[in-house]
Design an enzyme around this catalytic site. Structure first.
Site, PDB file in Angstrom:
ATOM      1  N   ARG A  12       0.853  -1.189   0.000  1.00  0.00           N
ATOM      2  CA  ARG A  12       0.000   0.000   0.000  1.00  0.00           C
ATOM      3  C   ARG A  12       0.882   1.229   0.000  1.00  0.00           C
ATOM      4  O   ARG A  12       1.863   1.284   0.753  1.00  0.00           O
ATOM      5  CB  ARG A  12      -0.857   0.049   1.271  1.00  0.00           C
ATOM      6  CG  ARG A  12      -2.015  -0.898   1.284  1.00  0.00           C
ATOM      7  CD  ARG A  12      -2.551  -1.053   2.687  1.00  0.00           C
ATOM      8  NE  ARG A  12      -1.501  -1.561   3.579  1.00  0.00           N
ATOM      9  CZ  ARG A  12      -1.626  -1.658   4.901  1.00  0.00           C
ATOM     10  NH1 ARG A  12      -2.723  -1.272   5.487  1.00  0.00           N
ATOM     11  NH2 ARG A  12      -0.639  -2.138   5.644  1.00  0.00           N
ATOM     12  N   LYS A  67      -3.725 -11.523  -7.443  1.00  0.00           N
ATOM     13  CA  LYS A  67      -3.518 -10.074  -7.335  1.00  0.00           C
ATOM     14  C   LYS A  67      -4.811  -9.309  -7.671  1.00  0.00           C
ATOM     15  O   LYS A  67      -5.265  -8.449  -6.924  1.00  0.00           O
ATOM     16  CB  LYS A  67      -2.381  -9.670  -8.281  1.00  0.00           C
ATOM     17  CG  LYS A  67      -2.224  -8.183  -8.483  1.00  0.00           C
ATOM     18  CD  LYS A  67      -1.681  -7.508  -7.242  1.00  0.00           C
ATOM     19  CE  LYS A  67      -1.715  -6.011  -7.392  1.00  0.00           C
ATOM     20  NZ  LYS A  67      -1.183  -5.313  -6.254  1.00  0.00           N
ATOM     21  N   ASN A  71      -7.233  -7.183  -4.941  1.00  0.00           N
ATOM     22  CA  ASN A  71      -7.496  -5.742  -5.058  1.00  0.00           C
ATOM     23  C   ASN A  71      -8.970  -5.465  -5.337  1.00  0.00           C
ATOM     24  O   ASN A  71      -9.552  -4.545  -4.770  1.00  0.00           O
ATOM     25  CB  ASN A  71      -6.640  -5.136  -6.180  1.00  0.00           C
ATOM     26  CG  ASN A  71      -5.307  -4.638  -5.651  1.00  0.00           C
ATOM     27  OD1 ASN A  71      -4.954  -4.896  -4.514  1.00  0.00           O
ATOM     28  ND2 ASN A  71      -4.563  -3.929  -6.476  1.00  0.00           N
ATOM     29  N   LEU A 116     -13.278  -1.072   5.884  1.00  0.00           N
ATOM     30  CA  LEU A 116     -14.708  -0.830   6.070  1.00  0.00           C
ATOM     31  C   LEU A 116     -14.917   0.626   6.446  1.00  0.00           C
ATOM     32  O   LEU A 116     -15.869   0.958   7.137  1.00  0.00           O
ATOM     33  CB  LEU A 116     -15.256  -1.737   7.180  1.00  0.00           C
ATOM     34  CG  LEU A 116     -15.681  -3.144   6.782  1.00  0.00           C
ATOM     35  CD1 LEU A 116     -16.287  -3.874   7.969  1.00  0.00           C
ATOM     36  CD2 LEU A 116     -16.680  -3.142   5.619  1.00  0.00           C
ATOM     37  N   GLY A 166     -16.044   6.659   2.742  1.00  0.00           N
ATOM     38  CA  GLY A 166     -15.348   7.880   2.336  1.00  0.00           C
ATOM     39  C   GLY A 166     -15.892   8.422   1.031  1.00  0.00           C
ATOM     40  O   GLY A 166     -17.012   8.079   0.602  1.00  0.00           O
ATOM     41  N   CYS A 200      -4.159   1.957  -8.228  1.00  0.00           N
ATOM     42  CA  CYS A 200      -4.411   0.514  -8.297  1.00  0.00           C
ATOM     43  C   CYS A 200      -5.883   0.128  -8.400  1.00  0.00           C
ATOM     44  O   CYS A 200      -6.301  -0.466  -9.396  1.00  0.00           O
ATOM     45  CB  CYS A 200      -3.787  -0.172  -7.091  1.00  0.00           C
ATOM     46  SG  CYS A 200      -2.063   0.239  -6.890  1.00  0.00           S
ATOM     47  N   ARG A 238      -3.247  10.372  -8.175  1.00  0.00           N
ATOM     48  CA  ARG A 238      -3.907   9.664  -9.273  1.00  0.00           C
ATOM     49  C   ARG A 238      -5.301   9.160  -8.860  1.00  0.00           C
ATOM     50  O   ARG A 238      -5.449   8.522  -7.822  1.00  0.00           O
ATOM     51  CB  ARG A 238      -3.037   8.497  -9.756  1.00  0.00           C
ATOM     52  CG  ARG A 238      -1.902   8.966 -10.656  1.00  0.00           C
ATOM     53  CD  ARG A 238      -1.005   7.821 -11.045  1.00  0.00           C
ATOM     54  NE  ARG A 238      -0.169   7.406  -9.933  1.00  0.00           N
ATOM     55  CZ  ARG A 238       0.701   6.398 -10.002  1.00  0.00           C
ATOM     56  NH1 ARG A 238       0.814   5.706 -11.120  1.00  0.00           N
ATOM     57  NH2 ARG A 238       1.433   6.082  -8.961  1.00  0.00           N
TER      58      ARG A 238
HETATM   59  C1  UGA Z   1      -3.820  -0.985  -2.865  1.00  0.00           C
HETATM   60  C2  UGA Z   1      -3.884  -2.270  -2.012  1.00  0.00           C
HETATM   61  O1  UGA Z   1      -4.355  -1.961  -0.691  1.00  0.00           O
HETATM   62  C3  UGA Z   1      -2.505  -2.915  -1.927  1.00  0.00           C
HETATM   63  O2  UGA Z   1      -2.600  -4.161  -1.217  1.00  0.00           O
HETATM   64  C4  UGA Z   1      -1.998  -3.174  -3.351  1.00  0.00           C
HETATM   65  O3  UGA Z   1      -0.706  -3.755  -3.356  1.00  0.00           O
HETATM   66  C5  UGA Z   1      -1.941  -1.851  -4.102  1.00  0.00           C
HETATM   67  O4  UGA Z   1      -3.261  -1.287  -4.141  1.00  0.00           O
HETATM   68  C6  UGA Z   1      -1.428  -2.140  -5.497  1.00  0.00           C
HETATM   69  O5  UGA Z   1      -2.079  -2.872  -6.241  1.00  0.00           O
HETATM   70  O6  UGA Z   1      -0.287  -1.741  -5.814  1.00  0.00           O
HETATM   71  P1  UGA Z   1      -3.095   1.566  -2.407  1.00  0.00           P
HETATM   72  O7  UGA Z   1      -3.684   1.858  -3.741  1.00  0.00           O
HETATM   73  O8  UGA Z   1      -1.746   2.075  -2.087  1.00  0.00           O
HETATM   74  O9  UGA Z   1      -3.009  -0.031  -2.170  1.00  0.00           O
HETATM   75  O10 UGA Z   1      -4.066   2.174  -1.307  1.00  0.00           O
HETATM   76  P2  UGA Z   1      -5.158   1.650  -0.254  1.00  0.00           P
HETATM   77  O11 UGA Z   1      -4.664   1.884   1.106  1.00  0.00           O
HETATM   78  O12 UGA Z   1      -5.599   0.290  -0.563  1.00  0.00           O
HETATM   79  O13 UGA Z   1      -6.343   2.696  -0.542  1.00  0.00           O
HETATM   80  C7  UGA Z   1      -6.978   2.772  -1.819  1.00  0.00           C
HETATM   81  C8  UGA Z   1      -8.142   3.732  -1.764  1.00  0.00           C
HETATM   82  O14 UGA Z   1      -9.211   3.203  -0.976  1.00  0.00           O
HETATM   83  C9  UGA Z   1      -7.812   5.105  -1.144  1.00  0.00           C
HETATM   84  O15 UGA Z   1      -8.421   6.110  -1.910  1.00  0.00           O
HETATM   85  C10 UGA Z   1      -8.401   5.026   0.237  1.00  0.00           C
HETATM   86  O16 UGA Z   1      -8.745   6.271   0.771  1.00  0.00           O
HETATM   87  C11 UGA Z   1      -9.630   4.170  -0.015  1.00  0.00           C
HETATM   88  N1  UGA Z   1     -10.111   3.445   1.190  1.00  0.00           N
HETATM   89  C12 UGA Z   1      -9.344   2.479   1.770  1.00  0.00           C
HETATM   90  C13 UGA Z   1     -11.362   3.747   1.704  1.00  0.00           C
HETATM   91  O17 UGA Z   1     -12.098   4.633   1.197  1.00  0.00           O
HETATM   92  N2  UGA Z   1     -11.810   3.075   2.795  1.00  0.00           N
HETATM   93  C14 UGA Z   1     -11.072   2.098   3.391  1.00  0.00           C
HETATM   94  O18 UGA Z   1     -11.558   1.507   4.388  1.00  0.00           O
HETATM   95  C15 UGA Z   1      -9.807   1.792   2.869  1.00  0.00           C
END
Ligand code: UGA
Length: 440
Positions: free
Chosen positions: A155, A208, A212, A254, A257, A264, A332
């Site tokens: 992440r 993968k 995701n 969970l 937002g 990703c 992004r």
């Molecule tokens: C995501 C995955 O979590 C990683 O496991 C994966 O390796 C990565 O994509 C990838 O494919 O490279 P990332 O995109 O860095 O990681 O960010 P996340 O922490 O997963 O958040 C993604 C989005 O979901 C953000 O906009 C975040 O604000 C949102 N989110 C996340 C929520 O709205 N609610 C949540 O409970 C969690």
């Protein structure tokens, strides 16, 4: 100890390179960008990722981590080659794997002894076979190689931690010997009893996308539940907290937002959906997650419109948070992009502030009023919208904020403010799934 080459010194390549050198291997990160390699050699890290700077410096100093432009030498000297180049999204939503194919060709051309070739980039399911074919096409006849798919689950913002202490490592290996070599690469994790899962290549590629997309689906689900909570006056945080206590559901991802963003989830869900369609097994749940996410972003725009009331033209709105999530400067597919686009169309005046992502957002919207602090951004504004849950924003004094704003209007798309306090300070506010505007 193995000689490892990582092709692509981007986000995945750098974190993996730093992590694998920390496991004790000799790692060379190669990239075609001369500028990037020059900067890395001078100790400048091109991305913001907590802990990465220190990890790179530590391993460079220990003589285990190197940066080079010469891909030919880096391939010849390696026992294992990781492909970690970018796979940007094409206009139709599919992944552009041109760079991956180019690297496969270089590997084939420079293959001088048995090596394990491992893909870390997120590539469409089935790409492994294509890479194998390209390498076979270009390599000398008498030299063998094995192919491995080793997807990353990093992440942004906690990638170093995710790499050094992963929940699991998936190794889609063609042969037992390639799996054993990869197990050696991740040796220290194996000793710590991290699950190292051996699958076939195509299964690893599928894991993968399935992972995701499931997380994206989970977010869209809780966002829809949050919207329903608004309609009936329930509190989504209490709902998700109680749901998460069930081990089968888990409390993670969970949090409602403004809709998921980043490099990703939006890209991978679309690619997974179009992949499923091409096999006649359309993933309807993922299609719904994508649609819900689009609606959620628009829903935030409707919320601020309703809070401000009347015509938005020439209204000054402060946007706090531009990155798609905290601890990264990556914007992004950030939900703030949709918000800014919509407010721009309504001819709003936008004051924007992010602790570290202002410069990135300037590349997309050069003409906003970028500010150096949340206080500056909110001064004289008709309303404020919090788009990213930076800790800095959690600590905002509501009385100070009120004294800066022209009108005490606040849209909290990340639910970081205490509702009781907002009521106490007489804010006109809204959030996601906690308190409906009409109840204020
Ligand atoms: C995501 C995955 O979590 C990683 O496991 C994966 O390796 C990565 O994509 C990838 O494919 O490279 P990332 O995109 O860095 O990681 O960010 P996340 O922490 O997963 O958040 C993604 C989005 O979901 C953000 O906009 C975040 O604000 C949102 N989110 C996340 C929520 O709205 N609610 C949540 O409970 C969690």
């Amino acid at each position: 100890m193995r000689n490892v080459t990582i092709v692509g010194a981007g986000y995945v390549g750098l974190v993996s390179g730093a992590g694998i050198s920390d496991f004790g291997h000799i790692v060379t990160c190669v990239d075609i960008s001369k500028n990037k390699i020059k900067e890395l050699k001078n100790g400048k890290i091109p991305i913001y990722e907590p802990g990465l700077d220190e990890l790179i410096k530590k391993n460079v100093k220990a003589g285990r981590l190197f940066f080079e432009n010469n891909i030919k030498d880096a391939i010849s000297n390696a026992d294992i080659i990781f492909i970690a180049v970018g796979t940007p999204m094409n206009q139709d939503g599919s992944a552009d794997i041109t760079a991956v194919k180019d690297v496969a060709k270089s590997i084939g051309e420079n293959l001088n002894n048995y090596k394990v070739i491992c893909t870390k980039s997120t590539v469409p399911i089935g790409t492994g076979k294509l890479i194998i074919d390209i390498i076979k096409n270009y390599k000398p006849n008498d030299i063998r190689f094995d192919y491995v798919s080793n997807p990353e689950f990093l992440r942004e913002g906690s990638a170093v931690k995710d790499f050094l202490w992963p929940d699991r490592v998936v190794i889609g290996a063609q042969s037992q010997s390639a799996f054993n070599i990869m197990k050696e690469v991740y040796g220290p994790l194996y000793i710590n009893e991290t699950q190292i899962i051996h699958t076939g290549v195509v299964t690893a590629e599928m894991i993968k996308y399935a992972s995701n997309s499931f997380l994206a689906l989970k977010i869209s689900y809780i966002n829809e539940v949050a919207n329903l909570c608004e309609a009936i006056g329930a509190d989504v945080h209490q709902v998700s907290n109680a749901m998460g206590k069930d081990g089968r559901i888990s409390p993670k991802f969970l949090h409602p937002g403004p809709g998921f963003g980043g490099s990703c989830f939006p890209k991978d869900t679309k690619a997974f959906l179009s992949f499923s369609e091409s096999y006649g097994n359309k993933l309807r749940t993922i299609q719904a997650a994508i649609e819900t996410n689009k609606n959620q972003k628009q829903r935030m725009v409707e919320k601020i419109k309703k809070l401000i009331g009347g015509n938005l033209k020439n209204k000054k709105i402060a946007i706090l948070g531009l990155a798609f999530k905290p601890n990264t400067n990556d914007v992004r597919e950030s939900a703030s992009i949709h918000m800014i686009e919509s407010l721009n169309r309504k001819r709003c005046i936008i004051n924007a502030f992010d602790p570290i992502a202002n410069d990135e957002m300037k590349k997309i919207f050069p003409n906003l009023n970028y500010k150096n602090s949340w206080q500056e951004a909110c001064k004289g504004a008709d309303g404020v919208v919090v788009m990213t849950e930076w800790n800095e924003f959690r600590g905002i004094s509501l009385s100070l904020l009120k004294s800066l704003l022209k009108r005490p209007i606040l849209l909290d798309t990340r639910n970081i403010f205490d509702i009781e306090k907002l009521i106490k300070h007489n804010y006109k506010f809204d959030n996601v799934g906690r308190k409906y505007l009409d109840e204020n």
